[in-house]
Scaffold this active site. Structure first.
Site, PDB file in Angstrom:
ATOM      1  CB  CYS A 122      -1.081  -0.002   1.167  1.00  0.00           C
ATOM      2  SG  CYS A 122      -0.210  -0.192   2.686  1.00  0.00           S
ATOM      3  CE  LYS A 195      -3.806  -3.882   8.294  1.00  0.00           C
ATOM      4  NZ  LYS A 195      -2.593  -3.494   7.229  1.00  0.00           N
ATOM      5  NE  ARG A 217      -5.429  -0.224   3.395  1.00  0.00           N
ATOM      6  CZ  ARG A 217      -4.774   0.720   2.660  1.00  0.00           C
ATOM      7  NH1 ARG A 217      -5.253   0.523   1.391  1.00  0.00           N
ATOM      8  NH2 ARG A 217      -3.950   1.754   3.149  1.00  0.00           N
ATOM      9  CE  LYS A 248      -2.468  -2.514  11.720  1.00  0.00           C
ATOM     10  NZ  LYS A 248      -1.634  -2.283  10.435  1.00  0.00           N
ATOM     11  CB  SER A 274      -1.408   5.155  13.823  1.00  0.00           C
ATOM     12  OG  SER A 274      -2.739   4.698  13.176  1.00  0.00           O
TER      13      SER A 274
HETATM   14  C1  PBG Z   1      -0.200  -1.552   6.019  1.00  0.00           C
HETATM   15  C2  PBG Z   1      -0.131  -1.226   7.293  1.00  0.00           C
HETATM   16  C3  PBG Z   1      -1.082  -0.398   7.914  1.00  0.00           C
HETATM   17  C4  PBG Z   1      -0.770  -0.524   9.436  1.00  0.00           C
HETATM   18  C5  PBG Z   1       0.379  -1.416   9.261  1.00  0.00           C
HETATM   19  N1  PBG Z   1       0.740  -1.535   8.201  1.00  0.00           N
HETATM   20  C6  PBG Z   1      -2.355   0.511   7.360  1.00  0.00           C
HETATM   21  C7  PBG Z   1      -3.254   0.102   6.779  1.00  0.00           C
HETATM   22  O1  PBG Z   1      -3.629  -1.255   6.541  1.00  0.00           O
HETATM   23  O2  PBG Z   1      -3.982   0.900   6.232  1.00  0.00           O
HETATM   24  C8  PBG Z   1      -1.478   0.107  10.412  1.00  0.00           C
HETATM   25  C9  PBG Z   1      -0.659   0.839  11.731  1.00  0.00           C
HETATM   26  C10 PBG Z   1      -0.944   1.693  12.289  1.00  0.00           C
HETATM   27  O3  PBG Z   1      -2.249   2.264  12.350  1.00  0.00           O
HETATM   28  O4  PBG Z   1      -0.297   2.121  13.345  1.00  0.00           O
HETATM   29  N2  PBG Z   1      -1.005  -2.252   5.072  1.00  0.00           N
END
Ligand code: PBG
Length: 326
Positions: A122, A195, A217, A248, A274
């Protein structure tokens, strides 16, 4: 028997007693610190929505690695900001690109620091999706070889562990197979097995410049409503050879961490993402809550739920606080 014979407060009377009966602890050894590496020299670009987090050029990443070692944090997770993006995310598996470069530098200078790499497209595709687009859709099977190539480029640069976060079906098997073919059979795969399609990733997408340019997504990341499906994902990834599995985000998904823990005997990893970090930082800036206590309580809750390892942007602060409390 009951009150007044039974009095739970008896075991809470002093700090020493509370310490003695404490069931869960967070250790600095459980923490992984995520870092965003970008091209250039002397770059330390703040992420507005994540105070204390920066996009950094390699020499600053190296300094961060040193700090982690000083603090006792065993590992970092690297995310890359490439020099170019295209439809197929070519910069993700370009061995000259930023992540392999940074890994080489880190492993040369700090061999004892465990370097994990995020494996996804991504941040490297022009459209910002985690796979290649065919007929307007994120196409699963044509993405797999590209993810495997990405993991291989990281392993060849010296990565200690690769962590696919794309949520394509079959990617763990594809990665394991290519790594083994190239004699990287000892490099473990940490699968972002569970995830969710979460609004908690908002600030990260600013940090990693990985916002999807159309749609969202939800056709590949999981529906936040589902927990049985999480177990299916874990089972599948373990069958494909995953060595560790991740849940996650963490905070709104403690029940999922628990469910995964009860069904597996591999290390369970929680990603304190995050958005969870930004919530705390914003409230702390306003003086509305005590950052230190909130962070340690959150990390503790993840451990109590069943996490063995926690990825967190609070890692350096938490390491200091844990040292002071010890
Ligand atoms: C990439 C990825 C993401 C995160 C980790 N790897 C973002 C997403 O899926 O959009 C998020 C990590 C975070 O929010 O700290 N695929």
């Amino acid at each position: 028997m009951q009150f007044p014979t039974i009095r739970p407060r008896r075991l809470r009377r002093s700090a020493a007693l509370r310490r003695l009966v404490r069931e869960t602890a967070v250790s600095v050894s459980d923490l992984v610190y995520p870092l965003f590496v970008t091209h250039g020299k002397d770059i330390k670009q703040p992420i507005a929505s994540m105070p204390g987090v920066y996009q950094m050029s390699p020499e600053h990443i190296l300094q961060e690695g040193e700090k982690c070692l000083e603090l006792g944090i065993p590992a970092i997770m690297l995310f890359g900001l490439p020099a170019y993006k295209d439809e197929k995310g070519s910069s993700a598996y370009d061995p000259q690109e930023i992540v392999p470069q940074a890994v080489q530098l880190l492993k040369r200078e700090l061999p004892e620091l465990l370097v994990m790499t995020d494996v996804c497209l991504c941040g490297y595709t022009s459209h910002g999706h985690c796979g290649v687009i065919e007929n307007g859709q994120v196409h699963n099977d044509s993405t797999l070889p590209l993810l495997a190539q990405t993991a291989l480029a990281h392993a060849q640069a010296g990565a200690d562990m690769v962590a696919p976060s794309d949520m394509m079906d079959g990617r763990v098997a594809a990665i394991r197979k290519l790594l083994d073919q190239h004699h990287y059979e000892e490099v473990p795969v940490l699968s972002y097995a569970v995830k969710y399609a979460s609004a908690f990733y908002g600030p990260f997408r600013q940090a990693a410049d990985s916002t999807p340019q159309f749609g969202d997504r939800r056709s590949y990341q999981m529906d936040p409503a589902n927990v049985r499906e999480a177990l299916k994902e874990v089972e599948q990834d373990l069958a494909e050879g995953a060595d560790l599995v991740m849940v996650k985000p963490a905070l709104s998904y403690l029940d999922v961490i628990r469910a995964v823990k009860e069904k597996t005997n591999v290390p369970v990893v929680a990603y304190n993402v995050s958005g969870e970090y930004s919530l705390v930082k914003a409230a702390a800036e306003k003086g509305w809550l005590e950052e230190r206590k909130i962070v340690l309580e959150m990390l503790l809750s993840m451990k109590r739920a069943g996490a063995d390892i926690i990825l967190t942007y609070h890692a350096k602060d938490a390491a200091l606080w844990l040292r002071e409390e010890a």
